[in-house]
Design an enzyme around this catalytic site. Structure first.
Site, mmCIF file in Angstrom:
data_model
loop_
_atom_site.group_PDB
_atom_site.id
_atom_site.type_symbol
_atom_site.label_atom_id
_atom_site.label_comp_id
_atom_site.label_asym_id
_atom_site.label_seq_id
_atom_site.Cartn_x
_atom_site.Cartn_y
_atom_site.Cartn_z
ATOM 1 C CE LYS A 73 -2.938 9.450 2.240
ATOM 2 N NZ LYS A 73 -3.993 8.498 1.741
ATOM 3 C CG ASP A 95 -1.701 1.249 1.240
ATOM 4 O OD1 ASP A 95 -1.684 2.272 0.740
ATOM 5 O OD2 ASP A 95 -2.732 1.164 2.155
ATOM 6 C CB THR A 152 -4.543 7.765 -1.575
ATOM 7 O OG1 THR A 152 -3.539 8.019 -1.521
ATOM 8 C CG2 THR A 152 -5.227 6.832 -0.710
HETATM 9 C C1 LIG Z 1 -1.378 3.780 3.743
HETATM 10 C C2 LIG Z 1 -2.934 4.276 3.744
HETATM 11 N N1 LIG Z 1 -3.549 3.445 3.198
HETATM 12 C C3 LIG Z 1 -4.825 3.920 2.895
HETATM 13 C C4 LIG Z 1 -5.538 4.987 2.921
HETATM 14 C C5 LIG Z 1 -6.743 5.118 2.743
HETATM 15 O O1 LIG Z 1 -7.047 6.341 1.874
HETATM 16 P P1 LIG Z 1 -8.496 6.922 1.977
HETATM 17 O O2 LIG Z 1 -8.536 7.934 2.907
HETATM 18 O O3 LIG Z 1 -8.408 7.454 0.468
HETATM 19 O O4 LIG Z 1 -9.662 5.841 1.927
HETATM 20 C C6 LIG Z 1 -4.589 5.917 3.763
HETATM 21 C C7 LIG Z 1 -5.098 7.201 4.168
HETATM 22 O O5 LIG Z 1 -4.725 7.880 4.739
HETATM 23 C C8 LIG Z 1 -3.055 5.501 3.961
HETATM 24 O O6 LIG Z 1 -2.459 6.358 4.580
#
Ligand SMILES: Cc1ncc(COP(=O)(O)O)c(C=O)c1O
Length: 433
Positions: free
Chosen positions: A229, A200, A226
């Site tokens: 960011k 991720d 995402t």
């Molecule tokens: C590592 C990670 N994965 C997933 C997400 C989730 O993203 P979203 O807020 O778009 O659902 C985040 C959000 O901060 C994140 O930091």
């Protein structure tokens, strides 16, 4: 820059709230590591009539007619995403990072299966196995963390746990971890223990796209991210499959059919986890990916890393404890426990002074997630405004003045004026009349 003439007369309350948000973004120092400022081109693509269109399915394979133009947008987004990350396949439909992760779990796990994710308190994300999230409710999560003495991910621990627990999936990735992640080492552990590797990269995606830190794509079976960011696109998610031959090798479904990895992940997004894709957001993702393919984006990413290192060093020089001693990326954690204050108190005082940060647990924290012992900082948004090392040192000193005298209203007032002045020197958005 933005034309709100219709909205202003149709819905003055919402119009005013948007103007308020533009002013807040213009006049405060945004140091939340997961936020950024999109370009005017991205906001224009977001506010378009493609929001009207149902387009369940994939380009040229839709369940609805009339998809000729949204297909163009989605194909461009997918092709640009693959070029940006050197990936074999991209699914640009997840509505958010959490949706992308849910789809990945759906593709790779059955309820009750074991997976390893980074401990939330050590920097992992809610969707990596928190007991209040579907990842922790439906699956059996075994957390791993960082070493207490170094603050770095403990790969020996990851290996020991994986050998003992034999999880089906190992998830590498974090929300509050400033060091590079060694995806090759994670893949080796996954291969040795019969697990699949999911990465991720929601946080460092822009830095990976710029080639400045190691990529997960050659190593992970699936990468989620995402788009909003460090990648500086609209709020949304994406799934990437690497060009490492894995995709062609395929995966055997429970019914014994061999499918390409990409097909499995595509159907986990739709119909597995979502309905109609947000086509206006996908158009905006395509615009952001085009921007990220420009050489200037690499310069921007380099500046983010340099700014993050400078900010962390300047705070460290003032006696703040930076978890792991610094950062390789865009983000770092400040452990405030040696300053006699909580993350919650620091976040509040800084917000009153016009400096936006978020409280965050630090590894081995003794405070609850609502209180915390730390704050998380990152300069991607301030770097978009054009700020450089000199401004990072000024920001460190503004933060220090507030945190050294938390209850002092005079200090907060003076710092707040200096914040406004600094913001004025780096204009962001025009305020509509
Ligand atoms: C590592 C990670 N994965 C997933 C997400 C989730 O993203 P979203 O807020 O778009 O659902 C985040 C959000 O901060 C994140 O930091």
């Amino acid at each position: 820059m933005f034309d709100y003439q219709f909205l202003k007369s149709a819905d003055p309350e919402i119009y005013e709230s948007i103007v308020g948000e533009i002013q807040r973004e213009n006049n405060t120092l945004e140091l939340i590591a997961s936020e950024n400022f999109v370009s005017p081109a991205v906001t224009q693509a977001l506010g378009n009539v493609m929001t009207n269109k149902y387009a369940e399915g994939l380009p040229n394979k839709r369940y609805y007619g009339g998809c000729k133009f949204v297909d163009i947008a989605e194909e461009l987004a997918r092709e640009r995403a693959c070029r940006l990350f050197d990936a074999d396949h991209a699914n640009v439909q997840p509505h958010s990072g959490a949706q992308a992760n849910t789809a990945a779990f759906l593709a790779l796990l059955k309820p009750g299966d074991k997976f390893m994710g980074m401990n939330l308190a050590h920097g992992g994300h809610l969707t990596h196995g928190s007991p209040v999230n579907i990842s922790g409710i439906y699956f059996h999560v075994i957390p791993y963390g960082v070493r207490k003495d170094t603050g770095y991910i403990d790969l020996d621990e990851v290996e020991d746990i994986a050998r003992r627990e034999k999880p089906k999936l190992i998830l590498a990735g974090a929300s509050a971890y400033g060091r590079e992640i060694d995806y090759a080492a994670f893949r080796q552990i996954a291969d040795e223990t019969g697990a699949k590797l999911m990465a991720d990269i929601a946080h460092p995606a822009g830095l990976i796209a710029s080639g400045l830190i190691k990529s997960s794509i050659p190593h992970a079976h699936i990468t989620t991210t995402t788009t909003h960011k460090t990648l500086r696109g609209p709020r949304g998610g994406m799934i990437l499959v690497g060009s490492n031959g894995e995709n062609d090798m395929g995966i055997t479904t429970p019914k014994g059919k061999v499918k390409k990895w990409s097909e499995v992940f595509d159907s986990a997004v739709f119909p597995g986890a979502q309905g109609g894709p947000l086509m206006h957001v996908i158009a905006a993702k395509a615009v952001a990916f085009k921007e990220a393919l420009e050489p200037s984006f690499k310069e921007y990413s380099k500046q983010i890393i340099s700014n993050a290192k400078t900010l962390a060093q300047a705070l460290s020089d003032k006696g703040y404890h930076i978890v792991s001693g610094g950062t390789d990326t865009h983000v770092f954690l400040v452990d405030l426990s040696n300053r006699g204050m909580t993350g919650r108190a620091a976040e509040r005082a800084l917000e009153n002074a016009g400096i936006t940060v978020n409280k965050n647990m630090v590894p081995f924290d003794t405070q609850s997630p609502f209180v915390t012992s730390g704050i998380r900082l990152g300069p991607p948004a301030m770097t978009t405004r054009g700020m450089k090392e000199e401004q990072m040192r000024i920001i460190a000193s503004l933060i220090d003045r507030v945190l050294s005298d938390l209850e002092n209203e005079d200090v907060i007032r003076t710092v707040s004026k200096e914040v406004t002045e600094l913001c004025r020197q780096f204009p962001l958005y025009d305020v509509p009349d």
